[in-house]
Scaffold this active site. Structure first.
Site, PDB file in Angstrom:
ATOM      1  N   HIS A 105      -5.723  30.473  78.231  1.00 55.18           N
ATOM      2  CA  HIS A 105      -4.426  29.923  77.801  1.00 55.18           C
ATOM      3  C   HIS A 105      -3.423  29.996  78.937  1.00 55.18           C
ATOM      4  O   HIS A 105      -2.699  29.045  79.234  1.00 55.18           O
ATOM      5  CB  HIS A 105      -3.938  30.713  76.583  1.00 55.18           C
ATOM      6  CG  HIS A 105      -2.484  30.562  76.252  1.00 55.18           C
ATOM      7  ND1 HIS A 105      -1.487  31.235  76.931  1.00 55.18           N
ATOM      8  CD2 HIS A 105      -1.853  29.833  75.295  1.00 55.18           C
ATOM      9  CE1 HIS A 105      -0.312  30.923  76.425  1.00 55.18           C
ATOM     10  NE2 HIS A 105      -0.495  30.083  75.428  1.00 55.18           N
ATOM     11  N   ASN A 106      -3.364  31.149  79.621  1.00 52.72           N
ATOM     12  CA  ASN A 106      -2.404  31.306  80.708  1.00 52.72           C
ATOM     13  C   ASN A 106      -2.766  30.459  81.917  1.00 52.72           C
ATOM     14  O   ASN A 106      -1.879  29.983  82.632  1.00 52.72           O
ATOM     15  CB  ASN A 106      -2.294  32.782  81.097  1.00 52.72           C
ATOM     16  CG  ASN A 106      -1.356  33.541  80.181  1.00 52.72           C
ATOM     17  OD1 ASN A 106      -1.204  33.193  79.017  1.00 52.72           O
ATOM     18  ND2 ASN A 106      -0.730  34.581  80.697  1.00 52.72           N
TER      19      ASN A 106
ATOM     20  N   GLU B  14      -1.477  27.150  81.132  1.00 53.34           N
ATOM     21  CA  GLU B  14      -0.022  27.212  81.288  1.00 53.34           C
ATOM     22  C   GLU B  14       0.376  27.004  82.750  1.00 53.34           C
ATOM     23  O   GLU B  14       1.320  26.261  83.053  1.00 53.34           O
ATOM     24  CB  GLU B  14       0.451  28.577  80.790  1.00 53.34           C
ATOM     25  CG  GLU B  14       1.934  28.854  80.908  1.00 53.34           C
ATOM     26  CD  GLU B  14       2.248  30.272  80.486  1.00 53.34           C
ATOM     27  OE1 GLU B  14       2.730  31.049  81.330  1.00 53.34           O
ATOM     28  OE2 GLU B  14       1.989  30.616  79.318  1.00 53.34           O
ATOM     29  N   TYR B  15      -0.356  27.641  83.675  1.00 54.06           N
ATOM     30  CA  TYR B  15      -0.093  27.459  85.096  1.00 54.06           C
ATOM     31  C   TYR B  15      -0.181  25.984  85.477  1.00 54.06           C
ATOM     32  O   TYR B  15       0.674  25.447  86.184  1.00 54.06           O
ATOM     33  CB  TYR B  15      -1.120  28.231  85.933  1.00 54.06           C
ATOM     34  CG  TYR B  15      -0.806  29.682  86.197  1.00 54.06           C
ATOM     35  CD1 TYR B  15      -0.268  30.500  85.205  1.00 54.06           C
ATOM     36  CD2 TYR B  15      -1.085  30.248  87.428  1.00 54.06           C
ATOM     37  CE1 TYR B  15      -0.011  31.838  85.447  1.00 54.06           C
ATOM     38  CE2 TYR B  15      -0.829  31.582  87.686  1.00 54.06           C
ATOM     39  CZ  TYR B  15      -0.292  32.378  86.690  1.00 54.06           C
ATOM     40  OH  TYR B  15      -0.033  33.696  86.938  1.00 54.06           O
TER      41      TYR B  15
ATOM     42  N   SER C 203       1.138  35.427  72.755  1.00 49.90           N
ATOM     43  CA  SER C 203       2.000  34.484  73.460  1.00 49.90           C
ATOM     44  C   SER C 203       3.229  34.217  72.607  1.00 49.90           C
ATOM     45  O   SER C 203       3.161  34.221  71.386  1.00 49.90           O
ATOM     46  CB  SER C 203       1.259  33.169  73.731  1.00 49.90           C
ATOM     47  OG  SER C 203       2.074  32.258  74.437  1.00 49.90           O
TER      48      SER C 203
ATOM     49  N   ARG D  29       8.126  55.124  76.716  1.00 49.65           N
ATOM     50  CA  ARG D  29       8.262  56.235  77.664  1.00 49.65           C
ATOM     51  C   ARG D  29       9.722  56.585  77.937  1.00 49.65           C
ATOM     52  O   ARG D  29      10.037  57.691  78.378  1.00 49.65           O
ATOM     53  CB  ARG D  29       7.549  55.910  78.979  1.00 49.65           C
ATOM     54  CG  ARG D  29       8.113  54.720  79.734  1.00 49.65           C
ATOM     55  CD  ARG D  29       7.308  54.473  80.998  1.00 49.65           C
ATOM     56  NE  ARG D  29       7.824  53.322  81.738  1.00 49.65           N
ATOM     57  CZ  ARG D  29       7.291  52.889  82.883  1.00 49.65           C
ATOM     58  NH1 ARG D  29       6.249  53.509  83.392  1.00 49.65           N
ATOM     59  NH2 ARG D  29       7.809  51.845  83.495  1.00 49.65           N
TER      60      ARG D  29
ATOM     61  N   LYS E 153      -6.821  34.230  75.622  1.00 52.35           N
ATOM     62  CA  LYS E 153      -5.464  34.332  76.165  1.00 52.35           C
ATOM     63  C   LYS E 153      -5.461  34.120  77.681  1.00 52.35           C
ATOM     64  O   LYS E 153      -4.528  33.518  78.242  1.00 52.35           O
ATOM     65  CB  LYS E 153      -4.873  35.704  75.834  1.00 52.35           C
ATOM     66  CG  LYS E 153      -3.461  35.953  76.401  1.00 52.35           C
ATOM     67  CD  LYS E 153      -2.453  34.903  75.942  1.00 52.35           C
ATOM     68  CE  LYS E 153      -1.011  35.338  76.119  1.00 52.35           C
ATOM     69  NZ  LYS E 153      -0.640  35.730  77.477  1.00 52.35           N
TER      70      LYS E 153
ATOM     71  N   GLY F 298       8.893  47.202  75.402  1.00 51.26           N
ATOM     72  CA  GLY F 298       9.519  46.272  76.329  1.00 51.26           C
ATOM     73  C   GLY F 298      10.033  45.064  75.567  1.00 51.26           C
ATOM     74  O   GLY F 298      10.170  45.102  74.336  1.00 51.26           O
ATOM     75  N   ARG F 299      10.285  43.964  76.275  1.00 52.32           N
ATOM     76  CA  ARG F 299      10.852  42.786  75.609  1.00 52.32           C
ATOM     77  C   ARG F 299       9.955  42.286  74.485  1.00 52.32           C
ATOM     78  O   ARG F 299      10.426  41.983  73.385  1.00 52.32           O
ATOM     79  CB  ARG F 299      11.099  41.675  76.626  1.00 52.32           C
ATOM     80  CG  ARG F 299      12.326  41.894  77.489  1.00 52.32           C
ATOM     81  CD  ARG F 299      12.495  40.809  78.516  1.00 52.32           C
ATOM     82  NE  ARG F 299      11.383  40.797  79.468  1.00 52.32           N
ATOM     83  CZ  ARG F 299      11.265  39.942  80.472  1.00 52.32           C
ATOM     84  NH1 ARG F 299      12.180  39.011  80.648  1.00 52.32           N
ATOM     85  NH2 ARG F 299      10.255  40.004  81.301  1.00 52.32           N
ATOM     86  N   MET F 300       8.657  42.197  74.744  1.00 52.92           N
ATOM     87  CA  MET F 300       7.734  41.695  73.720  1.00 52.92           C
ATOM     88  C   MET F 300       7.549  42.728  72.612  1.00 52.92           C
ATOM     89  O   MET F 300       7.669  42.423  71.422  1.00 52.92           O
ATOM     90  CB  MET F 300       6.389  41.351  74.363  1.00 52.92           C
ATOM     91  CG  MET F 300       6.397  40.091  75.198  1.00 52.92           C
ATOM     92  SD  MET F 300       6.078  38.594  74.237  1.00 52.92           S
ATOM     93  CE  MET F 300       4.306  38.677  74.081  1.00 52.92           C
ATOM     94  N   GLY F 301       7.211  43.956  73.003  1.00 49.51           N
ATOM     95  CA  GLY F 301       6.922  44.980  72.006  1.00 49.51           C
ATOM     96  C   GLY F 301       8.099  45.268  71.093  1.00 49.51           C
ATOM     97  O   GLY F 301       7.938  45.410  69.872  1.00 49.51           O
TER      98      GLY F 301
END
Length: 305
Positions: free
Chosen positions: A177-178, A181-182, A122, A31, A174, A9-12
């Site tokens: 961390h999120n 972030e919120y 992140s 996939r 993590k 995906g975008r990150m990977g």
């Protein structure tokens, strides 16, 4: 050195690109085969047709890194790899998995001699250019195998990555961390909304945000990003007031309850996201009817849907 990566995906995909820029060998699986085939043409990585094909292309002791959505998708991949991998291999989960799931998976894999590493990642879409912040948990021996890749993926070889502790600690850090972030996002949004509400001052929110970026105690990367879009359009007229929430925000609030640690800002920031999704609509209707009941106050009727 060759690493197997599943989940482009975008990150990977950008993580694979960053590794290839450092001349590290990558065998990638997604996939949707067209995704890995396009990446192979772009970067020179090796495209695998399946998880089994990816593992077969690696030399033991093997290293596999997952960048998959948390939950059932990751669970199924771990179960399949538990059979495909063998003693001495290392499996890294770089997705946003719940840390208790990571503890459970590590235990099951250890029974087969497979080492497990949980990596909170992140950096979003900026990670390719700027590097990723990597919060990693696992045994020191396993980390030794993963460290060369961490040094390439991080902003620099010695900054932006940390062996947080044993298995589970990476995803736990993590998660928190999120949650932070919120809270940061909600605070910035509320403050800028207050400024926007003072119509008589005709404030330029882009200019104010730019001002705060220099020397202010609230300067941050989030403020940098906010400044960029406010300069272009501070009315945000075409943006729907709907904010999604990830599992990690919920897990952080629940963990605060379980540990008895007060975390009102992070919890309320999560509640505000629920409200934006319409979860507050029925509550507001009840409040309006209560107010009508005890005070005879008028109730606004909804227009045609």
């Amino acid at each position: 050195m060759t690493i197997g990566m599943a989940g482009m995906g975008r990150m990977g995909a950008n993580m694979a690109r960053r590794l290839r820029k450092a001349q590290m060998e990558v065998v990638a699986y997604n996939r949707t085969p067209a995704v890995t085939q396009a990446l192979a043409r772009e970067t020179g990585l090796t495209a695998a047709a399946s998880l089994a094909d990816m593992v077969a292309r690696l030399t033991a002791p093997r290293l596999v890194w997952l960048m998959l959505p948390s939950g059932q998708v990751t669970e199924e991949a771990v179960e399949e790899l538990a059979v495909l991998l063998g003693r001495g291999d290392v499996l890294v989960d770089g997705g946003n998995s719940f840390y208790k799931d990571s503890l459970r998976r590590a235990q099951k894999l250890s029974e087969r001699g497979i080492q497990f590493v949980d990596a909170g990642v992140s950096g979003g879409i900026w990670g390719l250019a700027e590097g990723y912040c990597l919060m990693v948990g696992g045994a020191k021996e396993a980390l030794g195998r993963v460290e060369p890749y961490l040094r390439v993926l991080a902003p620099s070889a010695d900054t932006g990555w940390l062996h947080c502790g044993p298995v589970g600690s990476g995803h736990f850090v993590k998660m928190v961390h999120n949650g932070i972030e919120y809270g940061m996002m909600e605070s910035l949004a509320e403050g800028l909304s207050l400024l926007a509400a003072r119509k008589d001052f005709d404030l330029d929110l882009g200019a104010v945000a730019e001002l705060w970026r220099h020397g202010s105690v609230v300067r941050s990367w989030l403020l940098d990003l906010t400044t960029d879009f406010l300069r272009a359009d501070q009315r945000l007229g075409e943006v729907e007031p709907y904010v999604s929430d990830s599992g990690e925000g919920r897990w952080t609030a629940l963990e605060a309850v379980e540990l008895g640690v007060p975390a009102p800002v992070m919890s309320l920031a999560l509640m505000m996201r629920f409200a934006s999704q319409g979860a507050n609509d029925y509550t507001a209707k009840l409040l309006a009817m209560m107010r009508k009941g005890f005070g005879g106050h008028a109730v606004r009727e909804e227009g045609p849907q």
